[in-house]
Design a protein around this motif. Sequence first.
Motif, PDB file in Angstrom:
ATOM      1  N   GLY A 134      -4.425  -9.353  -0.831  1.00 36.07           N
ATOM      2  CA  GLY A 134      -4.750  -9.371  -2.249  1.00 36.07           C
ATOM      3  C   GLY A 134      -4.603 -10.766  -2.831  1.00 36.07           C
ATOM      4  O   GLY A 134      -5.399 -11.192  -3.677  1.00 36.07           O
ATOM      5  N   GLU A 300      -1.731  -2.778  -3.623  1.00 37.11           N
ATOM      6  CA  GLU A 300      -1.050  -3.927  -4.234  1.00 37.11           C
ATOM      7  C   GLU A 300      -1.181  -3.845  -5.763  1.00 37.11           C
ATOM      8  O   GLU A 300      -1.778  -4.697  -6.416  1.00 37.11           O
ATOM      9  CB  GLU A 300      -1.576  -5.260  -3.689  1.00 37.11           C
ATOM     10  CG  GLU A 300      -3.101  -5.367  -3.584  1.00 37.11           C
ATOM     11  CD  GLU A 300      -3.697  -6.302  -4.638  1.00 37.11           C
ATOM     12  OE1 GLU A 300      -2.975  -7.180  -5.138  1.00 37.11           O
ATOM     13  OE2 GLU A 300      -4.872  -6.125  -4.964  1.00 37.11           O
ATOM     14  N   TRP A 304      -2.663  -6.488  -8.887  1.00 31.43           N
ATOM     15  CA  TRP A 304      -3.870  -5.972  -9.544  1.00 31.43           C
ATOM     16  C   TRP A 304      -3.658  -5.840 -11.046  1.00 31.43           C
ATOM     17  O   TRP A 304      -4.514  -6.239 -11.848  1.00 31.43           O
ATOM     18  CB  TRP A 304      -4.219  -4.613  -8.940  1.00 31.43           C
ATOM     19  CG  TRP A 304      -5.471  -3.998  -9.494  1.00 31.43           C
ATOM     20  CD1 TRP A 304      -6.740  -4.114  -9.007  1.00 31.43           C
ATOM     21  CD2 TRP A 304      -5.575  -3.170 -10.667  1.00 31.43           C
ATOM     22  NE1 TRP A 304      -7.622  -3.411  -9.792  1.00 31.43           N
ATOM     23  CE2 TRP A 304      -6.937  -2.828 -10.819  1.00 31.43           C
ATOM     24  CE3 TRP A 304      -4.650  -2.696 -11.595  1.00 31.43           C
ATOM     25  CZ2 TRP A 304      -7.388  -2.026 -11.862  1.00 31.43           C
ATOM     26  CZ3 TRP A 304      -5.089  -1.905 -12.640  1.00 31.43           C
ATOM     27  CH2 TRP A 304      -6.446  -1.573 -12.764  1.00 31.43           C
TER      28      TRP A 304
END
Length: 484
Positions: A134, A300, A304
């Motif tokens: 991410g 994640e 986010w």
Amino acid sequence: MPAFWRRMTRKEDPSVYEDKDSHLPRVLTVKDFLALGVGTIVSTTIFTLPGVVAADHAGPAVALSCLLAAVVAGLVAFAYAEMAAAMPFAGSAYSWINVIFGEVFGWIAGWALLAEYFIAVAFVASGLSANFRGLLASFGAVLPNALANPLGTNGGIVDIVAVIAVVLVAFLLSRGVSDAARVENVLVVLKVIAILAFVAIGLTAIHPANYHPFIPAYHVRADGTAFGGWQGIYAGVSMIFLAYIGFDSIAANSAEAKDPEKTMPRGIIGSLIIAVLLFMAVALVLVGMFKYTHYTDNAEPVGWALRHAGHPVAATVIQGVAVVGMFTALIGMMMAGSRLLYSFGRDGMLPRYLGKLSTTQHLPNHALWTLTVIGVVIGALFPFKFLAQLISAGTLIAFMFVALGIYRLRQREGKDIADPAFKMPWYPVLPALAFLGALGVFLGLDIQAKVYSGIWFLIGLVVYLTYGIRHSALNQPKSNVMKK
């Protein structure tokens, strides 16, 4: 048959474990154990599970799942603290139950914990990988699916980031506990700073409407799992509980503690209190920033949420620190898991190769590298969400044994077992509550977790009856065991 039962229930002399573990260097302090506990408990789970549980089971009431799981974990932690103070042996519950209830029960508890550590290493590495990917995505870099996912998941062949992370930690631990503890202490501080920064920034992006209704109406999802109501909160407890099992990693290293009678209770209980406060804060902020449905299948959610709340720089910095900080959980799990494997080998219950220490630093590196290989293989085959509940299943069974073991321990304290300064309060009520709490959480696991844990125990029973009972160190005269 009575003779066979007596053979299975023979108890190890605690003085034998004291002698066997005397070669392990006692270098860990309260500070080290607090870092180890917080680093393990506040692991991948704090950045992943609040979103998963909110989306799949509890909605905004995920905070209640966190709290209830913490209450049960706290009860068991009291039992762990007394056991570790009285019997500071490598292997935690495996060694304690071997002394208190006998060999076969020690095997069951240890085999349950072995599943935890095999799976937990893969689970933590998988979560670390998801957050690292991410982070890369925020810079426009994306790993190919073949190297980003486990075999058979979204075109994956191997999660290469998870593999590298596990191997790096194994190299660190193979160099010595003191070096690992220093790294752990620094990384834990960084990770706590990252968590507090997320909470502070997230509070500015809270939308009160996202908390309503705080406990969504109960209904059964398409996959048969519970969502909403107290049923959903209860289902969430069984998943969140794995966030708090890190205190076993402290106990597993008690043979390497300075003044274990003081350091073990302070490390176990202190780290759990710190972790619970941090975990609940993250859960409440996360579901307040965005409606819980946004976290469905999101591995994640912290990064986010920050990015979508308009804080991309903060998301990148905090997630970067969080990824580095996740190594603390790997360090804790791999330290504890290797000590458990070492304990099995030390007692002849698994090949004695696992119970041998390195010649220079006296470390269980054979067990460490065995754990590394198995953790990598499991992580390569199973996805993140599948691993989550399987960790709790084995650990809860060991927790139930430890809670009940307090009753037997009290009868022997001050006799053949040391009388520790720390005692589980409100005896004999709290041990029973700890047992019932752990049983309640176990019953809340989904059927798949129970089935797979049952298969694991059948395998364990076969291994014990065909290998462990025949090669056990208890088959040898005590004088020979003491010499080893």
